[in-house]
Design a protein around this motif. Sequence first.
Motif, PDB file in Angstrom:
ATOM      1  N   SER A 302       0.840  -1.211   0.000  1.00  0.00           N
ATOM      2  CA  SER A 302       0.000   0.000   0.000  1.00  0.00           C
ATOM      3  C   SER A 302       0.870   1.254   0.000  1.00  0.00           C
ATOM      4  CB  SER A 302      -0.938  -0.004   1.210  1.00  0.00           C
ATOM      5  OG  SER A 302      -1.829  -1.077   1.103  1.00  0.00           O
ATOM      6  N   SER A 346      -4.788   1.504   2.573  1.00  0.00           N
ATOM      7  CA  SER A 346      -4.725   0.174   3.191  1.00  0.00           C
ATOM      8  C   SER A 346      -5.697  -0.773   2.511  1.00  0.00           C
ATOM      9  CB  SER A 346      -5.078   0.300   4.674  1.00  0.00           C
ATOM     10  OG  SER A 346      -5.068  -0.955   5.297  1.00  0.00           O
ATOM     11  N   GLN A 347      -5.267  -2.001   2.333  1.00  0.00           N
ATOM     12  CA  GLN A 347      -6.186  -3.034   1.867  1.00  0.00           C
ATOM     13  C   GLN A 347      -7.113  -3.423   3.003  1.00  0.00           C
ATOM     14  OE1 GLN A 347      -8.277  -6.332   1.335  1.00  0.00           O
ATOM     15  NE2 GLN A 347      -6.539  -6.734   2.672  1.00  0.00           N
ATOM     16  N   SER A 348      -6.522  -3.851   4.100  1.00  0.00           N
ATOM     17  CA  SER A 348      -7.316  -4.415   5.201  1.00  0.00           C
ATOM     18  C   SER A 348      -8.085  -3.352   5.975  1.00  0.00           C
ATOM     19  CB  SER A 348      -6.388  -5.138   6.171  1.00  0.00           C
ATOM     20  OG  SER A 348      -5.461  -4.209   6.731  1.00  0.00           O
ATOM     21  N   THR A 351      -4.409  -2.213   9.497  1.00  0.00           N
ATOM     22  CA  THR A 351      -2.972  -2.199   9.775  1.00  0.00           C
ATOM     23  C   THR A 351      -2.687  -1.259  10.952  1.00  0.00           C
ATOM     24  OG1 THR A 351      -2.501  -2.739   7.496  1.00  0.00           O
ATOM     25  CG2 THR A 351      -0.713  -1.710   8.734  1.00  0.00           C
ATOM     26  N   GLU A 487       8.685 -11.761  -0.954  1.00  0.00           N
ATOM     27  CA  GLU A 487       7.607 -12.169  -0.061  1.00  0.00           C
ATOM     28  C   GLU A 487       7.139 -13.605  -0.319  1.00  0.00           C
ATOM     29  OE1 GLU A 487       4.188  -9.693  -0.769  1.00  0.00           O
ATOM     30  OE2 GLU A 487       3.445  -9.974   1.255  1.00  0.00           O
TER      31      GLU A 487
HETATM   32  O1  M6R Z   1      -3.739  -4.038   4.693  1.00  0.00           O
HETATM   33  P1  M6R Z   1      -2.668  -3.049   4.321  1.00  0.00           P
HETATM   34  O2  M6R Z   1      -2.723  -2.652   2.907  1.00  0.00           O
HETATM   35  O3  M6R Z   1      -2.631  -1.864   5.233  1.00  0.00           O
HETATM   36  O4  M6R Z   1      -1.320  -3.842   4.542  1.00  0.00           O
HETATM   37  C1  M6R Z   1      -0.084  -3.239   4.359  1.00  0.00           C
HETATM   38  C2  M6R Z   1       1.019  -4.254   4.208  1.00  0.00           C
HETATM   39  O5  M6R Z   1       1.107  -5.045   5.359  1.00  0.00           O
HETATM   40  C3  M6R Z   1       0.775  -5.159   2.992  1.00  0.00           C
HETATM   41  O6  M6R Z   1       0.663  -4.423   1.829  1.00  0.00           O
HETATM   42  C4  M6R Z   1       1.927  -6.176   2.845  1.00  0.00           C
HETATM   43  O7  M6R Z   1       3.098  -5.518   2.515  1.00  0.00           O
HETATM   44  C5  M6R Z   1       1.556  -7.218   1.792  1.00  0.00           C
HETATM   45  N1  M6R Z   1       1.762  -8.534   2.309  1.00  0.00           N
HETATM   46  C6  M6R Z   1       2.335  -7.081   0.547  1.00  0.00           C
HETATM   47  O8  M6R Z   1       2.003  -8.039  -0.400  1.00  0.00           O
END
Ligand code: M6R
Length: 607
Positions: A302, A346-348, A351, A487
């Motif tokens: 992100s 953020s995806q989730s 974080t 990763e």
């Molecule tokens: O849920 P988020 O986007 O906030 O998470 C951020 C990082 O933990 C996440 O992008 C992590 O780097 C991934 N595993 C990358 O593929």
Amino acid sequence: MCGIFGYFGSRLAYPLLLNGLRRLEYRGYDSAGLSVLDGGVRTLKAVGKVKNLEALLDTCPLAGSVGIAHTRWATHGVPSTQNAHPHQDCSGKIAVVHNGIIDNYKALRTLLESQGHVFTSDTDTEVVAHLVEEFYEGELEEAVRKAMLELEGTYGLAVVHADEHKIVAARKGSPLVLGIGEGEYFLASDPTAIAEHTRNVIYLDDFNVLTLAEDGYRVTDLTKAPIDPKVEKITWEVEEIERGGFPYFMLKEIYEQPSRILDTCRGRMNPSAGEVYLGGLREVSDRLLKARRIVISSCGTSWHAGLVGEYLIESLAKIPVEVEYSTELVCKEPMLGPEDVFIAVSQSGETADTLAALRLASSRGALTLGIVNVVGSSIARQTDAGAYIHVGPEIGVASTKAFTGHLTAFVLLAVYLGRLRGSLEASQASQILTELAAIPAHIERILERNEDIREIARVYSRSSNFLYLGRGINFPIALEGALKLKEVSYIHAEGIPSAEMKHGPISLVDETMPVLFILSKGDGSTRVLGNMEEIRARKGRIVAIVPEGEERATAYADHLIRVPEVHELLSPFLSVIPLQLLAYHAAEIRGCDVDKPRNLAKAVTVQ
Ligand code: M6R
């Protein structure tokens, strides 16, 4: 990072608990365990993946229709059976599963030990079980409430007691969702574990206490005052959390990107008029109009999306942008104020580091926006405004479709801001949006080259290192490609701005060092070709991603991956796809568990 699942109803609990854990396993897979009320509290735990717990249950099935379960990503204490959840008190009557971190667990443990409690694990969670035991006077809900007053840190908790046909859950800073079925309830840290049972959910708020009992569910606050939470609907389909014939979620999610980009754009743009509609920003448009600066904050993939966002916003909206790792922003005394806009990416939406940065920005009076995937997540709820990316549940730990979803949202945001502030002509906006609308079809064409990319991955799958070089708006893509590779395949990789290579990293180059270049048609490409020549002269092996029609790279590259030529600002959408596939195939060829890379978890909910 860990996953919680609970069931209260009349069906046999343990198969449902196991199924819930399988759905949540992407959140942590160091160990797993469950407790059911079966004439007492019966607990089983196993180190490693959920299948190990399943094997244990095959030999020792449990009766009972009420239970709690957990899949762990270790923070305090190594992955072991003892440290696996659920944790129990001295009497063995109480069982607790917990997500988050109890910051004051050492002090509490010392106190409880002095009162005679005997601990059996190294975890912070175990203090919760002993605290609840200490406060228990025949009412589990009350004991949990009293324990909450002593706990510092973050938690999503589910607790059972042998003498009560109940589950009591509580939340502070770690998500918990209640699924309301027909005469049965599901509790989870993530709605992906609930969706196959019911679409009616309640997202608990901090300091909510939830009790599931024969007479239904009840939500109260710390003072016991009843709360009437909103029942919401899960909007995505269960098929979205199935692999759908793909060997791994990561590959499925890579292939989903064309349709997901359309989902992010849906109803939000009119390319011919050069207009963008972001309903979530309407109420804050005045502050966006006057904004002095934008600070983007995020982690991992992100953060890379945020770096691309910086290029887009500065180019199209002419607003100065800074991009900060959330992890670093909180170490500073950031110069943030009411004239600034803070964007959490953020995806989730959970974080912990990004939430901490968001709280800091809020405390300084900045306007806070969230560009988030998970609907109802903490970041989405704690920001002043924002835009969801709507790419559906992302299950693969390696983020792929959320990345291109974030890029799409940034294009829309940059055009929106550019038009709002008068820095972008309608005709320019129209050109960008028209090209954006064509991106999904371009990605489809790249996906058709999957087998060629797999062959390149095979050639380099035994390499120990890789350099990824990119320039301008494709430098973040070099970073992202390198992150994806390390990763999932555990090959060490570094992303470097192409022209920085000669300032140090070139000393790493010899015939064993593969170097991947990203070329776009921008001004820098001639210089990037010069960088390729420098690598070639030092016998480095070269893989190059080049726009169709760019023939000069053929003289230097061992392998070429051609992608359609598009507007420079949109080129990251296309250069990232081969890099995602390259990482996926390298990992798969090396026999790695692509969707569950070692030591990682999907949402990093601890700082
Ligand atoms: O849920 P988020 O986007 O906030 O998470 C951020 C990082 O933990 C996440 O992008 C992590 O780097 C991934 N595993 C990358 O593929």
